[in-house]
Design an enzyme around this catalytic site. Structure first.
Site, PDB file in Angstrom:
ATOM      1  N   SER A 142      29.375 -59.500 -16.621  1.00  0.00           N
ATOM      2  CA  SER A 142      29.584 -60.259 -15.511  1.00  0.00           C
ATOM      3  C   SER A 142      28.150 -61.276 -16.223  1.00  0.00           C
ATOM      4  O   SER A 142      27.891 -61.631 -17.176  1.00  0.00           O
ATOM      5  CB  SER A 142      28.524 -59.935 -14.105  1.00  0.00           C
ATOM      6  OG  SER A 142      27.813 -60.324 -13.771  1.00  0.00           O
ATOM      7  N   TYR A 154      22.244 -53.717 -10.474  1.00  0.00           N
ATOM      8  CA  TYR A 154      23.227 -54.277 -11.204  1.00  0.00           C
ATOM      9  C   TYR A 154      22.938 -55.171 -12.544  1.00  0.00           C
ATOM     10  O   TYR A 154      24.131 -54.821 -13.490  1.00  0.00           O
ATOM     11  CB  TYR A 154      23.991 -55.571 -10.119  1.00  0.00           C
ATOM     12  CG  TYR A 154      25.171 -56.110 -10.262  1.00  0.00           C
ATOM     13  CD1 TYR A 154      26.563 -55.139 -10.390  1.00  0.00           C
ATOM     14  CD2 TYR A 154      25.469 -57.388 -11.083  1.00  0.00           C
ATOM     15  CE1 TYR A 154      28.274 -56.172 -10.276  1.00  0.00           C
ATOM     16  CE2 TYR A 154      26.731 -58.425 -11.324  1.00  0.00           C
ATOM     17  CZ  TYR A 154      27.442 -57.776 -10.874  1.00  0.00           C
ATOM     18  OH  TYR A 154      29.002 -58.154 -10.985  1.00  0.00           O
ATOM     19  N   LYS A 158      25.165 -54.559 -15.580  1.00  0.00           N
ATOM     20  CA  LYS A 158      25.816 -55.674 -16.212  1.00  0.00           C
ATOM     21  C   LYS A 158      25.445 -55.758 -17.437  1.00  0.00           C
ATOM     22  O   LYS A 158      26.224 -55.943 -18.944  1.00  0.00           O
ATOM     23  CB  LYS A 158      25.955 -56.475 -15.736  1.00  0.00           C
ATOM     24  CG  LYS A 158      27.410 -55.321 -14.362  1.00  0.00           C
ATOM     25  CD  LYS A 158      28.342 -55.726 -14.712  1.00  0.00           C
ATOM     26  CE  LYS A 158      29.477 -55.247 -13.326  1.00  0.00           C
ATOM     27  NZ  LYS A 158      30.685 -54.766 -13.580  1.00  0.00           N
TER      28      LYS A 158
END
Ligand code: ADP
Length: 270
Positions: A142, A154, A158
């Protein structure tokens, strides 16, 4: 590598969003496609859609955070098709709750799917890709893997996917293994993941819903939804990267400049 009939592509998180677009992309290129997802109903609908391209499909319910299930996915794929050429480690979750005041399970869930899912996928499929004469692994990271800003677990997961991808790429180069590696770093893409916590495991109980209105100010979600790319456009960039054996796939996004800067730093190091 060349794509077409005789080639087999596996996509995790194929039930929706970018994963479904990737599955459709490989199918429209003539590849057989194995769709894996943790959501039964989405998986069945996705398999119908992808099968309409006239290629062979196989849909398997898999939780990528569970090593045995990912190993089962690899074994079943090779049993059914005799080999495998492309693996897209794409399943992902955003998570919910406060990273520091909420339950630790929030971290374990996000890292389990986003990080461990990728590691399990690589380890389970790498020998098969080599034995099939070579292949390509695409890891969906991402923009948040290049620049933190959205949410603790998150972003961390990532960043880990970017690191894993760089390591895998360097390892394959050093060992002259016939396996290409791409790291996909989308900005905002119009999929469910940006505005839904539907993947939050029920056993973790009720948590305050994520405040999307707040995120519009913090994370530019509204801009993203207004201006974000369609999953099919992202998928076609990935297919080009697999064909041309390219490493980074960075669709345009708010953080493109930051991504490019990092890209150059990595390129200089190599
Ligand atoms: P995006 O395409 O932007 O990443 P989506 O939420 O549309 O966002 O897609 C993510 C996909 O990953 C969903 O289909 C979801 O069901 C799937 N997924 C989530 N957790 C897992 C898991 N543990 N194992 C396999 N697939 C998963």
């Amino acid at each position: 590598m060349e794509l077409g009939s005789g080639k087999v592509a596996v996509v995790t998180g194929a039930g929706s969003g970018i994963g479904l677009a990737l599955a459709n992309g490989f199918a429209s290129a003539g590849c057989s496609v194995v769709l894996a997802d943790v959501q039964d109903d989405a998986l069945a609908a996705a398999a119908d859609e992808v099968g309409a391209h006239g290629v062979e499909t196989l849909a398997l319910k898999v939780d990528v955070s569970k090593r045995e299930e990912v190993e089962g996915l690899a074994a079943t794929t090779v049993d059914r098709f005799g080999g495998v050429h492309v693996l897209c480690n794409n399943a992902g979750v955003v998570g919910a709750g406060d990273p520091w005041l909420g339950p630790i399970e929030g971290w374990e869930w996000v890292m389990g799917v986003n990080f461990w899912g990728v590691v399990h996928g690589i380890r389970a499929f790498l020998p098969h890709l080599v034995m099939s004469g070579g292949g390509h692994i695409v890891n969906t990271a991402s923009m948040a893997g290049l620049y933190p800003g959205l949410a603790g677990p998150y972003d961390a997961s990532k960043h880990a996917v970017v690191a894993v991808s760089e390591n895998l790429y360097n390892s394959m180069q050093a060992a002259q293994m016939p396996v290409g590696v791409s790291c996909l770093c989308p900005g905002w893409v119009k999929t469910g993941i940006v505005d839904s916590d539907r993947n939050w495991p029920a056993e973790l109980g009720e948590l305050p819903p994520r405040d999307i209105a707040q995120e519009i100010q913090i994370g530019h979600v509204r801009r993203a939804i207004d201006e974000g790319m369609q999953p099919s456009a992202v998928a076609s960039l990935v297919l080009d990267a697999v064909r041309d054996d390219r490493y980074w796939v960075i669709p345009h996004g708010d953080w493109l400049e930051i991504a490019l800067e990092r890209w150059h730093r990595v390129a200089e190091r190599q």
